[in-house]
Write a protein that holds these residues in place. Structure first.
Motif, PDB file in Angstrom:
ATOM      1  N   PHE A  77       0.811  -1.217   0.000  1.00  0.00           N
ATOM      2  CA  PHE A  77       0.000   0.000   0.000  1.00  0.00           C
ATOM      3  C   PHE A  77       0.849   1.275   0.000  1.00  0.00           C
ATOM      4  CE2 PHE A  77      -3.594  -2.217   2.593  1.00  0.00           C
ATOM      5  CZ  PHE A  77      -3.930  -2.959   1.484  1.00  0.00           C
ATOM      6  N   ARG A  78       1.997   1.239   0.682  1.00  0.00           N
ATOM      7  CA  ARG A  78       2.766   2.463   0.936  1.00  0.00           C
ATOM      8  C   ARG A  78       4.245   2.153   0.796  1.00  0.00           C
ATOM      9  NH1 ARG A  78      -0.575   0.854   4.848  1.00  0.00           N
ATOM     10  NH2 ARG A  78      -2.547   1.981   5.137  1.00  0.00           N
ATOM     11  N   ASN A  79       5.012   3.109   0.317  1.00  0.00           N
ATOM     12  CA  ASN A  79       6.447   2.862   0.226  1.00  0.00           C
ATOM     13  C   ASN A  79       7.083   2.995   1.615  1.00  0.00           C
ATOM     14  OD1 ASN A  79       7.328   5.557   0.764  1.00  0.00           O
ATOM     15  ND2 ASN A  79       7.186   6.094  -1.385  1.00  0.00           N
ATOM     16  N   PRO A  80       8.286   2.480   1.813  1.00  0.00           N
ATOM     17  CA  PRO A  80       8.865   2.439   3.158  1.00  0.00           C
ATOM     18  C   PRO A  80       9.120   3.811   3.761  1.00  0.00           C
ATOM     19  CG  PRO A  80      10.424   1.615   1.511  1.00  0.00           C
ATOM     20  CD  PRO A  80       9.098   1.722   0.837  1.00  0.00           C
ATOM     21  N   GLY A  81       9.366   4.820   2.922  1.00  0.00           N
ATOM     22  CA  GLY A  81       9.542   6.149   3.478  1.00  0.00           C
ATOM     23  C   GLY A  81       8.287   6.652   4.165  1.00  0.00           C
ATOM     24  N   LEU A  82       7.131   6.471   3.517  1.00  0.00           N
ATOM     25  CA  LEU A  82       5.872   6.893   4.121  1.00  0.00           C
ATOM     26  C   LEU A  82       5.575   6.072   5.371  1.00  0.00           C
ATOM     27  CD1 LEU A  82       3.258   8.483   4.171  1.00  0.00           C
ATOM     28  CD2 LEU A  82       2.299   6.872   2.497  1.00  0.00           C
ATOM     29  N   ILE A  83       5.810   4.773   5.323  1.00  0.00           N
ATOM     30  CA  ILE A  83       5.564   3.931   6.502  1.00  0.00           C
ATOM     31  C   ILE A  83       6.434   4.386   7.670  1.00  0.00           C
ATOM     32  CG2 ILE A  83       5.721   1.593   7.437  1.00  0.00           C
ATOM     33  CD1 ILE A  83       5.075   0.537   4.638  1.00  0.00           C
ATOM     34  N   ALA A  84       7.688   4.720   7.401  1.00  0.00           N
ATOM     35  CA  ALA A  84       8.578   5.184   8.473  1.00  0.00           C
ATOM     36  C   ALA A  84       8.030   6.451   9.123  1.00  0.00           C
ATOM     37  CB  ALA A  84       9.983   5.432   7.919  1.00  0.00           C
ATOM     38  N   LYS A  85       7.512   7.367   8.319  1.00  0.00           N
ATOM     39  CA  LYS A  85       6.954   8.602   8.879  1.00  0.00           C
ATOM     40  C   LYS A  85       5.684   8.324   9.685  1.00  0.00           C
ATOM     41  CE  LYS A  85       8.309  12.172   8.378  1.00  0.00           C
ATOM     42  NZ  LYS A  85       9.314  12.945   9.176  1.00  0.00           N
ATOM     43  N   LEU A  86       4.842   7.430   9.176  1.00  0.00           N
ATOM     44  CA  LEU A  86       3.628   7.076   9.917  1.00  0.00           C
ATOM     45  C   LEU A  86       3.970   6.453  11.265  1.00  0.00           C
ATOM     46  CD1 LEU A  86       1.618   5.546   6.940  1.00  0.00           C
ATOM     47  CD2 LEU A  86       0.932   7.566   8.243  1.00  0.00           C
ATOM     48  N   ALA A  87       4.901   5.503  11.266  1.00  0.00           N
ATOM     49  CA  ALA A  87       5.257   4.821  12.513  1.00  0.00           C
ATOM     50  C   ALA A  87       5.907   5.778  13.505  1.00  0.00           C
ATOM     51  CB  ALA A  87       6.193   3.648  12.209  1.00  0.00           C
ATOM     52  N   THR A  88       6.757   6.661  13.003  1.00  0.00           N
ATOM     53  CA  THR A  88       7.421   7.625  13.886  1.00  0.00           C
ATOM     54  C   THR A  88       6.414   8.590  14.492  1.00  0.00           C
ATOM     55  OG1 THR A  88       9.488   7.485  12.646  1.00  0.00           O
ATOM     56  CG2 THR A  88       9.154   9.454  13.976  1.00  0.00           C
ATOM     57  N   THR A  89       5.487   9.075  13.681  1.00  0.00           N
ATOM     58  CA  THR A  89       4.465   9.982  14.203  1.00  0.00           C
ATOM     59  C   THR A  89       3.607   9.279  15.252  1.00  0.00           C
ATOM     60  OG1 THR A  89       4.427  11.185  12.111  1.00  0.00           O
ATOM     61  CG2 THR A  89       2.528  11.470  13.571  1.00  0.00           C
ATOM     62  N   LEU A  90       3.243   8.019  14.994  1.00  0.00           N
ATOM     63  CA  LEU A  90       2.493   7.255  15.997  1.00  0.00           C
ATOM     64  C   LEU A  90       3.294   7.115  17.286  1.00  0.00           C
ATOM     65  CD1 LEU A  90      -0.019   5.512  16.687  1.00  0.00           C
ATOM     66  CD2 LEU A  90       1.274   3.544  15.842  1.00  0.00           C
ATOM     67  N   ASP A  91       4.603   6.909  17.175  1.00  0.00           N
ATOM     68  CA  ASP A  91       5.434   6.777  18.369  1.00  0.00           C
ATOM     69  C   ASP A  91       5.427   8.069  19.179  1.00  0.00           C
ATOM     70  OD1 ASP A  91       6.979   4.742  19.686  1.00  0.00           O
ATOM     71  OD2 ASP A  91       8.760   5.969  19.352  1.00  0.00           O
ATOM     72  N   HIS A  92       5.397   9.215  18.508  1.00  0.00           N
ATOM     73  CA  HIS A  92       5.338  10.492  19.226  1.00  0.00           C
ATOM     74  C   HIS A  92       3.963  10.708  19.838  1.00  0.00           C
ATOM     75  CE1 HIS A  92       9.226  12.555  18.425  1.00  0.00           C
ATOM     76  NE2 HIS A  92       9.300  11.610  17.494  1.00  0.00           N
ATOM     77  N   ILE A  93       2.906  10.401  19.101  1.00  0.00           N
ATOM     78  CA  ILE A  93       1.554  10.567  19.651  1.00  0.00           C
ATOM     79  C   ILE A  93       1.364   9.717  20.898  1.00  0.00           C
ATOM     80  CG2 ILE A  93      -0.903  10.118  19.204  1.00  0.00           C
ATOM     81  CD1 ILE A  93      -0.331  10.794  16.252  1.00  0.00           C
ATOM     82  N   SER A  94       1.954   8.508  20.885  1.00  0.00           N
ATOM     83  CA  SER A  94       1.759   7.564  21.985  1.00  0.00           C
ATOM     84  C   SER A  94       2.847   7.654  23.047  1.00  0.00           C
ATOM     85  CB  SER A  94       1.717   6.139  21.438  1.00  0.00           C
ATOM     86  OG  SER A  94       2.976   5.781  20.868  1.00  0.00           O
ATOM     87  N   ASP A  95       3.793   8.583  22.889  1.00  0.00           N
ATOM     88  CA  ASP A  95       4.898   8.731  23.827  1.00  0.00           C
ATOM     89  C   ASP A  95       5.713   7.443  23.949  1.00  0.00           C
ATOM     90  OD1 ASP A  95       6.567  10.123  25.552  1.00  0.00           O
ATOM     91  OD2 ASP A  95       5.387   9.618  27.334  1.00  0.00           O
ATOM     92  N   GLY A  96       6.031   6.869  22.776  1.00  0.00           N
ATOM     93  CA  GLY A  96       6.954   5.739  22.750  1.00  0.00           C
ATOM     94  C   GLY A  96       6.339   4.372  22.936  1.00  0.00           C
ATOM     95  N   ARG A  97       5.112   4.169  22.427  1.00  0.00           N
ATOM     96  CA  ARG A  97       4.453   2.860  22.604  1.00  0.00           C
ATOM     97  C   ARG A  97       4.149   2.163  21.278  1.00  0.00           C
ATOM     98  NH1 ARG A  97      -0.657   3.910  24.806  1.00  0.00           N
ATOM     99  NH2 ARG A  97      -0.411   6.140  24.431  1.00  0.00           N
TER     100      ARG A  97
END
Length: 313
Positions: A77-97
């Motif tokens: 569905f998504r290239n690895p660059g976009l996935i990396a940004k999505l996962a990193t943003t989720l990590d910030h929203i969740s404070d590292g979870r």
């Protein structure tokens, strides 16, 4: 052994999903997982389906404790660059979870519907998964990445800000011995499979062999399992509750893409459920994720503490 709640998000709405996830947090579960499909992958594909990454980010802002991930995000569905940004943003929203769950994709209809390349076959999609996972590991670890491979090309790509976690964990879903488990051995922090304890034990031995091939300690990879669990006072009540869900979501007689039966894994009183789950623990499984579909089974969600107590006992 941790206990996670996995929500398949077809034929539901946001308020129902939101309330179920808040209930999971309150009941003491250890993690929340959503699936990642663009069309309903069970029963009628025309039925409503929420999008996984967006829903997971919203959930992360509502539950302050549990670990969060997708089971699993398709690398078609998504290239690895976009996935990396999505996962990193989720990590910030969740404070590292955040946990980055990845898979090769299997549902052709959604690719055809939205004009997404489905590849030449299952083997090619798994090659794409392997390449994407290697690129993702480098991006998440802070490298400036230039890459030209069989499927992806990046030029001085950088994932900033870095994830909150020093090593944002990657989970690989799937049991294919030739490709998927090799990718798991190379890159993953967690592996997710499906099936009874005996099947998980056998697949784990193959994963151990793949780790031995590259000189990686097998124990570095946490093994997890998805299961269908219904907690009720009797087996009969559990079977009735499961039958209603199975009929609504087209699960009667369903077999997964890996050939495993998708019926009820275990159902009944908490002590009986605990005895079954303990067989996974004895095989070294670190987490069992119970799958929920709309209408989300609040009795099982609310009674998970009884199972946890029985396992501990």
């Amino acid at each position: 052994m941790r206990l996670g709640a996995a929500f398949w998000i077809q034929r539901t709405d946001w308020p129902s999903l939101r309330d179920a996830c808040v209930a999971v947090e309150a009941a003491g579960w250890d993690s929340i997982w959503l699936d990642d499909h663009l069309l309903s992958d069970e029963a009628d594909w025309r039925d409503p389906k929420l999008e996984g990454w967006t829903a997971l980010a919203a959930v992360a802002s509502l539950v302050p404790r549990v670990r969060l991930g997708l089971l699993v995000s398709s690398t078609t569905f998504r290239n690895p660059g976009l996935i990396a940004k999505l996962a990193t943003t989720l990590d910030h929203i969740s404070d590292g979870r955040a946990v980055l769950g990845l898979g090769g994709g299997w549902f052709g209809r959604e690719h055809d519907a939205f004009g997404i390349d489905f590849g030449a076959g299952f083997g090619e999609r798994l090659d794409r998964l392997d390449e994407a996972t290697g690129v993702l590991r480098r991006l998440l670890d802070g490298e400036l990445v230039s890459h030209r491979g069989g499927f992806f090309e990046l030029h001085d790509a950088l994932c900033e800000p870095r994830p909150i976690q020093a090593r944002l964990p990657i989970l690989i879903g799937g049991s294919g011995p030739t490709k998927t488990l090799r990718t798991t051995a190379r890159y993953a922090d967690l592996w997710n499979g499906y099936g009874p304890p005996e099947r998980i034990a056998a697949t784990s031995e193959v994963l151990r062999q793949r780790c031995d091939e590259i000189g990686r300690p097998f124990e570095e990879i946490e093994r997890t399992v998805t299961a269908h669990i219904v907690i009720r006072d009797t087996r009969e009540q559990a079977r009735e509750a499961w039958a209603a869900v199975a009929a609504r979501h087209g699960l009667v007689g369903k077999v997964g893409s890996d050939g495993t039966d998708r019926g009820l894994t275990v159902g009944g009183p908490p002590e009986e459920v605990a005895r079954y789950l303990d067989r996974y623990r004895q095989n070294g499984v670190g987490e069992v994720m119970a799958v929920f579909r709309d209408p989300f089974d609040r009795e099982t969600i609310d009674r998970i503490g009884e199972v946890r107590s029985a396992v501990a006992g």
